[in-house]
Design an enzyme around this catalytic site. Structure first.
Site, mmCIF file in Angstrom:
data_model
loop_
_atom_site.group_PDB
_atom_site.id
_atom_site.type_symbol
_atom_site.label_atom_id
_atom_site.label_comp_id
_atom_site.label_asym_id
_atom_site.label_seq_id
_atom_site.Cartn_x
_atom_site.Cartn_y
_atom_site.Cartn_z
ATOM 1 N N SER A 142 0.875 -1.173 0.000
ATOM 2 C CA SER A 142 0.000 0.000 0.000
ATOM 3 C C SER A 142 0.907 1.216 0.000
ATOM 4 O O SER A 142 2.093 1.111 0.342
ATOM 5 C CB SER A 142 -0.872 -0.002 1.257
ATOM 6 O OG SER A 142 -1.438 1.278 1.498
ATOM 7 N N TYR A 155 -1.702 -1.705 10.188
ATOM 8 C CA TYR A 155 -1.841 -1.965 8.757
ATOM 9 C C TYR A 155 -0.596 -1.452 8.031
ATOM 10 O O TYR A 155 0.027 -2.170 7.241
ATOM 11 C CB TYR A 155 -3.091 -1.276 8.217
ATOM 12 C CG TYR A 155 -3.270 -1.392 6.721
ATOM 13 C CD1 TYR A 155 -3.591 -2.613 6.135
ATOM 14 C CD2 TYR A 155 -3.120 -0.278 5.900
ATOM 15 C CE1 TYR A 155 -3.759 -2.726 4.763
ATOM 16 C CE2 TYR A 155 -3.294 -0.377 4.528
ATOM 17 C CZ TYR A 155 -3.615 -1.606 3.969
ATOM 18 O OH TYR A 155 -3.768 -1.711 2.591
#
Length: 265
Positions: A142, A155
């Site tokens: 990401s 995350y």
């Protein structure tokens, strides 16, 4: 990577980017797709779309967060002597909670899925891939795998851990003809925010405004597949938000200012 007549294993194929990539790849000549994720019914929906391109498919559901489930899926591949030419991993979960309010068990859950489940599957597949003369591995990070971001602590950390692991794997296995691509999406219009977990480990169940206005999964998949074919080491894909990667690298003071004031939703 020429996808023609290759066997490609795609995790996270039940929805979002993984599903879109599977559908995009299904048009390759004589390709065989192994479709994995937790939701078997959703995988079968993906399979039906792929079959419209006369693509050979195998639905192989498993849970990235359960070591025994990962082992069972990998064992099926070994027992049936299926040669994996490429492993494309899109499975994972996101987060919507602040550090101060998130119990460690939630952090561990995120790492079990995003990091440990992902590297476990890789470790199961890599030896046979080397023995077969090479192959391609792609993992989905990401843009917050490149920098910290509010409301995404574990995350972000789990995605940054993937960079360290797969860059090391690449360095170790260049001589073994193993190509490694790290996919770095920005805001893509998927249900990742809806399926994210909150401070209690429950589903966030909300579509973030930024996510809702993001690039379509289909367009994202076309870009990813084009770059996988070229064996790009990093595949950065998204809208204007991806400039944050470059700001963090070249203008760190500006990044520090922006990251503390940005709306995380």
């Amino acid at each position: 990577m020429d996808f023609t007549a290759k066997t490609l294993w795609i995790t996270g194929a039940s929805s979002g980017i993984g599903k879109a990539v599977a559908i995009e790849l299904s048009s390759a000549k004589n390709v065989k797709l192994i479709l994995s994720g937790r939701n078997e019914q959703a995988l079968k929906v993906t399979e039906e779309v792929c079959k419209q391109n006369d693509c050979e498919t195998l639905v192989l559901p498993f849970d990235l967060g359960e070591e025994a489930s990962v082992e069972k899926a990998a064992s099926y591949i070994r027992k049936n002597k299926i040669k994996i030419d490429a492993l494309y991993q899109f499975g994972g979960i996101s987060q919507r909670s602040f550090v101060a309010e998130t119990p460690l068990e939630v952090d561990r859950k995120i790492f079990e899925v995003n990091y440990f489940g992902t590297i476990a599957l890789t470790k199961h597949i890599l030896p046979a891939m080397i023995e077969n003369g090479g192959g391609q591995i792609a993992v989905t990070s990401s843009i917050v795998g490149k920098f910290g971001f509010p409301y995404r602590s574990s995350y972000s950390a789990s995605k940054q851990a993937l960079h360290g692991f797969f860059e090391s794997l690449r360095a170790e296995n260049t001589k073994n003809n193993i190509a490694v691509s790290i996919i770095i999406p920005g805001r893509i219009k998927t249900n990742i925010s809806v399926n994210a977990i909150d401070k209690e480990g429950k589903t966030h169940a909300k579509m973030d405004a930024g996510q809702d206005s993001g690039m379509s999964a289909e367009k994202c998949a076309r870009i990813i597949c084009k770059k996988l074919k070229k064996e790009k080491k990093e595949i950065l894909v998204g809208g204007t938000e991806v400039i944050m990667v470059h700001i963090r690298r070249f203008l760190p003071r500006l990044y520090y200012y922006m990251s503390s004031r940005v709306n995380p939703l």
